[in-house]
Write a protein that holds these residues in place. Sequence first.
Motif, short mmCIF file in Angstrom:
data_model
loop_
_atom_site.label_atom_id
_atom_site.label_comp_id
_atom_site.label_asym_id
_atom_site.label_seq_id
_atom_site.Cartn_x
_atom_site.Cartn_y
_atom_site.Cartn_z
N SER A 3 0.78 -1.29 -0.16
CA SER A 3 0.00 -0.05 0.10
C SER A 3 0.75 1.35 0.00
O SER A 3 0.55 2.45 0.44
CB SER A 3 -0.71 0.01 0.91
OG SER A 3 -1.80 -1.16 1.08
N THR A 4 2.25 0.97 -0.61
CA THR A 4 2.97 2.35 -0.69
C THR A 4 3.31 2.59 -2.07
O THR A 4 3.45 1.59 -3.04
CB THR A 4 4.17 2.16 0.07
OG1 THR A 4 4.85 1.20 -0.22
CG2 THR A 4 3.82 1.89 1.93
N SER A 12 1.69 6.42 1.58
CA SER A 12 1.39 5.19 2.25
C SER A 12 -0.06 5.61 2.51
O SER A 12 -0.62 6.32 3.18
CB SER A 12 2.05 4.93 3.29
OG SER A 12 1.57 4.16 4.33
N ILE A 13 -0.85 4.58 1.95
CA ILE A 13 -2.40 4.63 2.04
C ILE A 13 -2.78 3.74 3.20
O ILE A 13 -2.46 2.35 3.32
CB ILE A 13 -2.95 4.23 1.07
CG1 ILE A 13 -2.75 4.91 -0.34
CG2 ILE A 13 -4.63 4.06 0.93
CD1 ILE A 13 -3.33 6.31 -0.53
N PHE A 14 -3.68 4.15 4.12
CA PHE A 14 -4.13 3.13 5.22
C PHE A 14 -5.62 3.28 5.54
O PHE A 14 -6.29 4.38 5.12
CB PHE A 14 -3.25 3.16 6.55
CG PHE A 14 -3.38 4.69 7.17
CD1 PHE A 14 -4.43 4.91 8.09
CD2 PHE A 14 -2.56 5.71 6.86
CE1 PHE A 14 -4.67 6.32 8.60
CE2 PHE A 14 -2.53 6.96 7.41
CZ PHE A 14 -3.59 7.22 8.35
N GLY A 15 -6.07 2.20 6.02
CA GLY A 15 -7.60 2.36 6.59
C GLY A 15 -8.46 1.29 5.81
O GLY A 15 -8.13 0.53 4.89
N GLN A 16 -9.52 0.94 6.58
CA GLN A 16 -10.68 -0.09 6.03
C GLN A 16 -11.89 0.91 6.10
O GLN A 16 -11.91 1.60 6.85
CB GLN A 16 -10.61 -1.21 6.89
CG GLN A 16 -9.30 -2.23 7.24
CD GLN A 16 -8.64 -1.96 8.58
OE1 GLN A 16 -7.56 -1.70 8.56
NE2 GLN A 16 -9.24 -2.29 9.31
N ALA A 21 -10.71 4.97 10.67
CA ALA A 21 -10.45 6.14 9.85
C ALA A 21 -9.73 5.78 8.81
O ALA A 21 -8.99 4.55 8.70
CB ALA A 21 -9.59 7.04 10.46
N HIS A 125 -9.97 -2.97 3.35
CA HIS A 125 -8.59 -2.18 2.70
C HIS A 125 -8.98 -2.23 1.52
O HIS A 125 -8.26 -1.30 0.65
CB HIS A 125 -7.43 -2.79 3.29
CG HIS A 125 -6.10 -1.96 3.03
ND1 HIS A 125 -6.06 -0.68 3.37
CD2 HIS A 125 -5.15 -2.28 2.21
CE1 HIS A 125 -4.92 -0.09 2.84
NE2 HIS A 125 -4.36 -1.18 2.11
N PHE A 126 -9.75 -3.17 0.69
CA PHE A 126 -10.05 -3.22 -0.64
C PHE A 126 -10.90 -2.28 -1.18
O PHE A 126 -11.27 -2.04 -2.21
CB PHE A 126 -10.13 -4.65 -1.04
CG PHE A 126 -8.87 -5.58 -0.88
CD1 PHE A 126 -8.04 -5.57 -1.80
CD2 PHE A 126 -8.89 -6.23 0.45
CE1 PHE A 126 -7.11 -6.51 -1.67
CE2 PHE A 126 -7.80 -7.20 0.41
CZ PHE A 126 -6.99 -7.38 -0.12
N LEU A 130 -10.86 3.81 -0.30
CA LEU A 130 -9.42 4.04 -0.04
C LEU A 130 -8.98 4.89 -1.02
O LEU A 130 -7.65 5.17 -1.12
CB LEU A 130 -8.47 2.58 0.09
CG LEU A 130 -8.49 1.87 1.60
CD1 LEU A 130 -7.52 2.74 2.27
CD2 LEU A 130 -9.76 1.81 2.00
N MET A 134 -6.28 8.60 -1.49
CA MET A 134 -5.30 8.82 -2.73
C MET A 134 -5.64 10.28 -3.39
O MET A 134 -4.72 10.95 -3.75
CB MET A 134 -5.67 7.72 -3.72
CG MET A 134 -4.57 7.57 -4.71
SD MET A 134 -4.96 6.36 -6.01
CE MET A 134 -5.44 4.73 -4.94
N GLY A 239 -3.80 0.84 -9.06
CA GLY A 239 -4.23 0.85 -7.72
C GLY A 239 -5.54 1.28 -7.35
O GLY A 239 -5.85 1.04 -6.14
#
Lengths: 358, 358, 358, 358
Positions: A3-4, A12-16, A21, A125-126, A130, A134, A239
């Motif tokens: 995810s980077t 770097s992307i995070f979260g569900q 958050a 996360h998919f 998300l 971005m 992505g």
Amino acid sequence: MSSTYGEHLKLSIFGQSHGAAIGMTLDGIPAGLPVDMEQLQHFLNRRAPGRQDFSTPRREADRPEFLSGVVGGYTCGAPIAAVIPNTNTHSGDYANLKDCPRPGHADYTAQVKYGGYQDAAGGGHFSGRLTAPMCIAGGLCLQWLAGKGIAIAAHLASVGNVADTPLDPMTPALSAIGTDFPVIDPAAGHAMRRAIADAKTHGDSLGGVIECAVTGLPAGLGEPIFGGMESRLAAILYGIPAVKGVEFGAGFAAAKMLGSQHNDPFAAENGRIYTLTNHAGGILGGITNGMPLLFRVAVKPTPSISLSQQSVSLTRLEPTALVVKGRHDPCIAPRAVPVVEAAAAIAIMDAYLAQTKF
Amino acid sequence: MSSTYGEHLKLSIFGQSHGAAIGMTLDGIPAGLPVDMEQLQHFLNRRAPGRQDFSTPRREADRPEFLSGVVGGYTCGAPIAAVIPNTNTHSGDYANLKDCPRPGHADYTAQVKYGGYQDAAGGGHFSGRLTAPMCIAGGLCLQWLAGKGIAIAAHLASVGNVADTPLDPMTPALSAIGTDFPVIDPAAGHAMRRAIADAKTHGDSLGGVIECAVTGLPAGLGEPIFGGMESRLAAILYGIPAVKGVEFGAGFAAAKMLGSQHNDPFAAENGRIYTLTNHAGGILGGITNGMPLLFRVAVKPTPSISLSQQSVSLTRLEPTALVVKGRHDPCIAPRAVPVVEAAAAIAIMDAYLAQTKF
Amino acid sequence: MSSTYGEHLKLSIFGQSHGAAIGMTLDGIPAGLPVDMEQLQHFLNRRAPGRQDFSTPRREADRPEFLSGVVGGYTCGAPIAAVIPNTNTHSGDYANLKDCPRPGHADYTAQVKYGGYQDAAGGGHFSGRLTAPMCIAGGLCLQWLAGKGIAIAAHLASVGNVADTPLDPMTPALSAIGTDFPVIDPAAGHAMRRAIADAKTHGDSLGGVIECAVTGLPAGLGEPIFGGMESRLAAILYGIPAVKGVEFGAGFAAAKMLGSQHNDPFAAENGRIYTLTNHAGGILGGITNGMPLLFRVAVKPTPSISLSQQSVSLTRLEPTALVVKGRHDPCIAPRAVPVVEAAAAIAIMDAYLAQTKF
Amino acid sequence: MSSTYGEHLKLSIFGQSHGAAIGMTLDGIPAGLPVDMEQLQHFLNRRAPGRQDFSTPRREADRPEFLSGVVGGYTCGAPIAAVIPNTNTHSGDYANLKDCPRPGHADYTAQVKYGGYQDAAGGGHFSGRLTAPMCIAGGLCLQWLAGKGIAIAAHLASVGNVADTPLDPMTPALSAIGTDFPVIDPAAGHAMRRAIADAKTHGDSLGGVIECAVTGLPAGLGEPIFGGMESRLAAILYGIPAVKGVEFGAGFAAAKMLGSQHNDPFAAENGRIYTLTNHAGGILGGITNGMPLLFRVAVKPTPSISLSQQSVSLTRLEPTALVVKGRHDPCIAPRAVPVVEAAAAIAIMDAYLAQTKF
């Protein structure tokens, strides 16, 4: 990877989807770049759900909170971190997905990869959600690139079988793209909306093609072989959930052209080198040639549909009829338009920063 | 990025077309993997020039010398380095390219990027010849993946306007692809060769589409978002010169399908989960689902053609008619077929190695 | 990581001590930088074996062959690749090491990691010989940095119990370091040589400390947290076999100082900011402050000694007395001096290139 | 590099001391690993300020909020993100630092690097407070490694001139380290506290040395050359502010030993290979040998002292007497002990995950 993204900048992307958050960190951005929060919010609103007849009724503000990296309206050199709290979650809607994977979704592959520990709620996360972080990163990059005279805009080249007027590869009229609905030809826009509404009525969904152009790029961006602009752009564009095809310039149509047709002749005017056609989409040998950069992205139809579908119970290993609940866009392509712009901006910003002077 | 690829394995490609040698280093490969040099040579020969009527008469053996990393027929854990000396170079053919860039080539962008210091001879580092070291790395990965039951094969889906029989997305018959000329339908192969010969006669060139399938993949390869299999594959496939489009599964056609058509229903048989169709091309959420992985690559027509073309003198900034000399393939697509297989093998090997156990 | 280093430049080291060749690829170097091959050879000779009484009698020219990246005396923008063929190998000397690991060497850990597939001859990829390609890359970086007024030089701060005059942290007199033997005080140099000869006579070996200074650095190099100059330098310095300690500025001595002693007061003169002392070794918060960068490296005694040592048979799991054959330096520290300079140059070049302008 | 670390896991640290929040993202962690939040909080409390007589009276809970990556007490495979809001900030204390840099701090280098756009309040991104997110990541890794039987513990080897009993390199008694104050010998602990209190009384500060041991490590972790355990550990340890030296095993003392003294003889017992001494600190050729991994870290005296110091006005370029206000630890070493453990855990977790099976 994972995810980077990025060579010089590090995103770097995070979260569900239904976690506390979602957010992003963006490292490697020089200090002193201005940040216009209002303009960023305006950009994020283009992606946000619940604002249009064709999108999911899940309504969230997508208001990023900046935790670091921006001080007094300028980047301060430290990594930029921003989060969007998840407020409007209906996790109950997804209770059965862990056993019965939705066709066309990552439910099954996540189950195999994470052995049942994945956050299944809302796609975890998919989730297409998300793409919001971005867009935070990309929205910032769009502002900074605009400061260099680089403009990026995309439109719906097609939705289902309805096509918009294509962008002129030589002089793409980015300002001709509608702000309400991202098409050049309003009639095509109306037809697209009708087709989407029709699909929704039938509990079905549509795909589309997004065409994006970048103008004002200097020649010389990108690196050879795996560092070419096509590699950089494709890596981030894929992505975006639902993207299944990416082509540059003439793209797949180039495969049917003769070399004498496809090659863009060089010309010079007032000391500036340019090409007389732009089948290359502004990229030669992976490196920008100063012409508009042009690419198209295929977006598959939203996999979440209301129609009953065939699936299996992963525990009982037997067929199950699945009706996907929850709130979903009958066509994700319109909301994906700003995401494509964001992705392009990130990739171009990274290529820009990767240039060295010694 | 630049000329390196990979998350867990690190592939670095070096060399210029008319320099002393081209080569590669491949780091991160476990020790103890067998290396069959004869089989590798056989694979490299498929890419090598001068062997077929449709390819450039430049004839070089493409015999790699392994400098490190392989001992007694097995990888030893140290980085693998291999080089191919350049023996048959005619640098004189390229003397005028530094001033007068070839349309469709990287001559101009290299000039801008490297300020005149680039190695212009034969396209330098941008030459298609740099796909030979990619085939060394890919040829090794193909052997190792084969040891896991993973098979990768590609064919010419089309050359110009001639189409081959497509691969069946559910059960792609990789062994049906011809070894002499990479098509499934021999008649289509003959028509393609005729079309290529015809283009050559006219001093022109053709493009094509390469379709590639991977069978035997386990479910669960790939990582979320930017680490998805589409991102990984596209990033390396766009590192092959002349590639201008990449699509997975139904690809651009998916954009015209309904969700109810495109979604692949899940089924179970003897404890195995599979899908009843394969529009996803074996990838959901960026992660393999155990079905055949399928993608297509658009290859533009060879930019080097014998016909006179319009270019400019970079020093005098005035129009120049350019006739490209040297030896060139009238269609690069047939020789690009093993390169696509090599690229896919590298990306899949990397994704395989990136899996963690703890 | 593994055998690659660098954020913006990418250095990849390959080869085994007794394989066909050792070498390196160096990607990410801008085009147009001059390369002085004679000066590079002169630098490599400082590391090369067999030239001095204190080093191994194995004599190899260490003459690099450049395969790519340099054209007409300048970098061309493409990755630089260079190899040194291995000509003078006595693999028979190492036949017994695979079963009976040498104390202090990587024989045992390589066996565990690579399961017996490692190239044990001469230490394989773990051999000190792999510092030669590091010196090719570093020797080039030294030239380029010199063109920016940045000088890097190291000396033997100590060998065994013999100490050289330390460098002045404020104005390190780099030119005072001997070219024949890298010390400032010739008497210390003689004593060191005697101590080394003495250790050799007894079949034993010595360690040493190398002190290195960099002058002419601009303030502002390095990145926060993990990208600091200490992290960058330490990461590459520990890539030199036998290095077991790295300290910057006052280093371990700083732990015994008061803050009021250790803090370097700021001053200004003719518009230039500097510090009145240099306990920080030119680095504050990981970023260069414009003062001389100063660090020391601890080199352990050469593990290969002629004295009989206790080891075990890995197959029989029983004690074995081991007498190491082959040709070895009784003290590796003198030949490690240019390697330390090379490593520093690579790390600084990388930090320099990682700076962004937008 | 910059504020990200890791080969297989990707740690990204963000935040400024007086910004909205500090935090971290940790990508690449397998799914299904248990997370004990209470134990993590206990670990974070060891670093947190305001709890002891020797630390800054700034009191903040350092309670992380997990935004993603952990579901139901287990990692879910998605990136882990956690933040700690900054609540107790006194930015006014730092108003003058932008013009008058504190000796020994990053104020000046940040000014040069970021051109005045840096967040100067509290040291911004360079603040020791940024070790809190490092401890979140490291605290998690400590738990996971403990599940593999790997224990990591550090103590204060010295503060100023007071030394603790060193750890036995063969059988380091990690449980003998005090939980109240991290020393083995309580008398040494009392003397250290007295020395710190004394320095505080004088408006001065002290440094120290932290010694850390890791037990239960398997042999075979780490990669050759730049991927060795020393490189990996040093790169992250130097990311801790105030660290100016790192040594492994005998470290700098090795430089004064004979090879016959330093080499650790191999032995075998009950099928297990071990060494009879451990001067190597558990690392040979960069790779763990199964013995305890041992290293020491030099921590400089806290640069923020109450005594008047000489600095300059950056705008007026003239001398200024500076008295640093704010709340500061007279010795940072005690609170740095858990940070060193955290850093070691992250580096070892990364090396563990970087191992491949094929």
